[in-house]
Design a protein around this motif. Structure first.
Motif, mmCIF file in Angstrom:
data_model
loop_
_atom_site.group_PDB
_atom_site.id
_atom_site.type_symbol
_atom_site.label_atom_id
_atom_site.label_comp_id
_atom_site.label_asym_id
_atom_site.label_seq_id
_atom_site.Cartn_x
_atom_site.Cartn_y
_atom_site.Cartn_z
ATOM 1 N N ILE A 1 0.830 -1.211 0.000
ATOM 2 C CA ILE A 1 0.000 0.000 0.000
ATOM 3 C C ILE A 1 0.862 1.258 0.000
ATOM 4 C CG2 ILE A 1 -1.657 1.346 1.332
ATOM 5 C CD1 ILE A 1 -2.888 -1.052 -0.050
ATOM 6 N N ASP A 2 1.880 1.294 0.819
ATOM 7 C CA ASP A 2 2.722 2.485 0.924
ATOM 8 C C ASP A 2 3.367 2.842 -0.420
ATOM 9 O OD1 ASP A 2 2.123 2.738 3.579
ATOM 10 O OD2 ASP A 2 3.963 1.787 4.305
ATOM 11 N N TRP A 3 3.899 1.823 -1.120
ATOM 12 C CA TRP A 3 4.573 2.092 -2.391
ATOM 13 C C TRP A 3 3.576 2.549 -3.450
ATOM 14 C CZ3 TRP A 3 5.308 1.313 -7.541
ATOM 15 C CH2 TRP A 3 6.572 1.605 -8.056
ATOM 16 N N ILE A 4 2.435 1.868 -3.523
ATOM 17 C CA ILE A 4 1.415 2.211 -4.519
ATOM 18 C C ILE A 4 0.894 3.625 -4.291
ATOM 19 C CG2 ILE A 4 -0.912 1.690 -5.348
ATOM 20 C CD1 ILE A 4 1.192 -0.246 -6.373
ATOM 21 N N GLU A 5 0.635 3.992 -3.037
ATOM 22 C CA GLU A 5 0.117 5.336 -2.745
ATOM 23 C C GLU A 5 1.125 6.424 -3.090
ATOM 24 O OE1 GLU A 5 -3.245 4.839 0.723
ATOM 25 O OE2 GLU A 5 -1.164 5.230 1.335
ATOM 26 N N CYS A 6 2.409 6.088 -3.049
ATOM 27 C CA CYS A 6 3.431 7.080 -3.385
ATOM 28 C C CYS A 6 3.621 7.198 -4.891
ATOM 29 C CB CYS A 6 4.758 6.718 -2.706
ATOM 30 S SG CYS A 6 6.119 7.856 -3.100
ATOM 31 N N TYR A 7 3.841 6.072 -5.563
ATOM 32 C CA TYR A 7 4.217 6.097 -6.967
ATOM 33 C C TYR A 7 3.042 5.934 -7.934
ATOM 34 C CZ TYR A 7 9.049 6.156 -5.498
ATOM 35 O OH TYR A 7 10.239 6.530 -4.941
ATOM 36 N N LYS A 8 1.862 5.591 -7.409
ATOM 37 C CA LYS A 8 0.666 5.484 -8.242
ATOM 38 C C LYS A 8 -0.437 6.406 -7.716
ATOM 39 C CE LYS A 8 2.271 2.096 -10.877
ATOM 40 N NZ LYS A 8 2.492 2.236 -12.341
ATOM 41 N N ALA A 9 -0.028 7.519 -7.127
ATOM 42 C CA ALA A 9 -0.979 8.433 -6.479
ATOM 43 C C ALA A 9 -2.028 8.952 -7.452
ATOM 44 C CB ALA A 9 -0.222 9.606 -5.834
ATOM 45 N N ASP A 10 -1.608 9.312 -8.669
ATOM 46 C CA ASP A 10 -2.571 9.836 -9.637
ATOM 47 C C ASP A 10 -3.624 8.800 -9.985
ATOM 48 O OD1 ASP A 10 -1.222 12.224 -9.671
ATOM 49 O OD2 ASP A 10 -0.108 11.802 -11.513
ATOM 50 N N LEU A 11 -3.223 7.560 -10.161
ATOM 51 C CA LEU A 11 -4.158 6.489 -10.464
ATOM 52 C C LEU A 11 -5.137 6.278 -9.319
ATOM 53 C CD1 LEU A 11 -5.214 4.051 -12.063
ATOM 54 C CD2 LEU A 11 -3.401 2.688 -10.975
ATOM 55 N N ILE A 12 -4.614 6.217 -8.106
ATOM 56 C CA ILE A 12 -5.478 5.997 -6.936
ATOM 57 C C ILE A 12 -6.488 7.125 -6.810
ATOM 58 C CG2 ILE A 12 -5.545 5.822 -4.420
ATOM 59 C CD1 ILE A 12 -4.456 3.340 -5.796
ATOM 60 N N ASN A 13 -6.043 8.350 -6.956
ATOM 61 C CA ASN A 13 -6.954 9.500 -6.826
ATOM 62 C C ASN A 13 -8.024 9.486 -7.899
ATOM 63 O OD1 ASN A 13 -5.681 10.599 -4.583
ATOM 64 N ND2 ASN A 13 -4.261 11.816 -5.805
ATOM 65 N N SER A 14 -7.640 9.111 -9.128
ATOM 66 C CA SER A 14 -8.625 9.077 -10.214
ATOM 67 C C SER A 14 -9.663 7.997 -10.012
ATOM 68 C CB SER A 14 -7.920 8.873 -11.557
ATOM 69 O OG SER A 14 -7.372 7.565 -11.659
ATOM 70 N N LEU A 15 -9.317 6.942 -9.283
ATOM 71 C CA LEU A 15 -10.238 5.818 -9.099
ATOM 72 C C LEU A 15 -11.179 6.015 -7.920
ATOM 73 C CD1 LEU A 15 -7.779 2.834 -9.744
ATOM 74 C CD2 LEU A 15 -9.608 3.628 -11.253
ATOM 75 N N VAL A 16 -10.722 6.702 -6.900
ATOM 76 C CA VAL A 16 -11.557 6.789 -5.683
ATOM 77 C C VAL A 16 -12.227 8.146 -5.519
ATOM 78 C CG1 VAL A 16 -10.109 5.067 -4.521
ATOM 79 C CG2 VAL A 16 -9.625 7.512 -4.197
ATOM 80 N N ASN A 17 -11.909 9.116 -6.351
ATOM 81 C CA ASN A 17 -12.527 10.439 -6.219
ATOM 82 C C ASN A 17 -13.429 10.748 -7.422
ATOM 83 O OD1 ASN A 17 -11.227 11.155 -3.781
ATOM 84 N ND2 ASN A 17 -9.322 11.533 -4.921
#
Length: 204
Positions: free
Chosen positions: A188-204
């Motif tokens: 989770i820590d690595w994904i939230e750092c290096y895939k932040a744009d993807l995570i934000n686009s999916l959950v917001n």
């Protein structure tokens, strides 16, 4: 801020550790190979600051007394050490770091950074290891025999490591190393750092 991971890669001389680590660093983003300081003589084709930071025995011992190294070892009469400042700077920037060191250095690192991931490279057999040492054309027969004796001692420490990679086929061993790194980068820590744009686009 995500902190990078520290990887320890150790192996007996001739097991192919350096070639594997170089290939992995070249093919993997956000990972740096620590360049050790050493008192040994520079070999043909080696560059200061690229292969090692070459230094005199006196200068090495001075840096050792000043606490510059996070680990150090004497191998075949030569000194090797890893810069504490450089490693911590990279980790704090979120970069992963690989230390290409021996089992003695690995013990020192684990004592101060138990979260470090340790990997030991094994040859497929003693016969293949001997062939590789001879094939390098760098050492005399006596030196090679001494390295073989040392290799047996070094390989007896394999249980102290988290992972074992057998370097029989180079490409397969490289994929095994990459798999270890890849598994850490699914956290989770690595994904939230290096895939932040993807995570934000999916959950917001």
């Amino acid at each position: 801020m995500y902190k990078g991971s520290l990887y320890i890669v150790a192996a007996p001389s001739g097991a192919g550790k350096t070639s594997l680590v170089k290939a992995m660093v070249k093919s993997t983003p956000h990972i740096q190979m620590s360049i050790s300081h050493t008192s040994r003589e520079r070999r043909s084709g080696e560059q200061d600051g690229v292969n090692y930071h070459f230094t005199s025995v006196a200068a090495f011992k001075k840096m050792l007394a000043e606490g510059i190294f996070m680990e150090h070892a004497e191998v075949f009469g030569n000194y090797y050490g890893t810069s504490r400042k450089w490693v911590l700077e990279q980790i704090n920037k979120g970069e992963d770091v690989i230390l290409e060191i021996d089992w003695q250095g690995a013990q020192q690192i684990r004592s101060i950074m138990p979260e470090a991931v340790s990997i030991f490279i094994l040859p497929p057999s003693k016969e293949v290891l001997h062939q590789r040492l001879v094939g390098r054309g760098q050492d005399t027969k006596d030196v090679i025999e001494n390295r073989m004796v040392q290799a047996v001692n070094e390989m007896s420490h394999y249980k102290e490591f988290d992972y074992i990679v057998v370097n029989d086929e180079f490409d397969l061993a490289l994929r095994d190393l990459q798999t270890i790194i890849r598994s850490k980068r699914l956290s989770i820590d690595w994904i939230e750092c290096y895939k932040a744009d993807l995570i934000n686009s999916l959950v917001n």
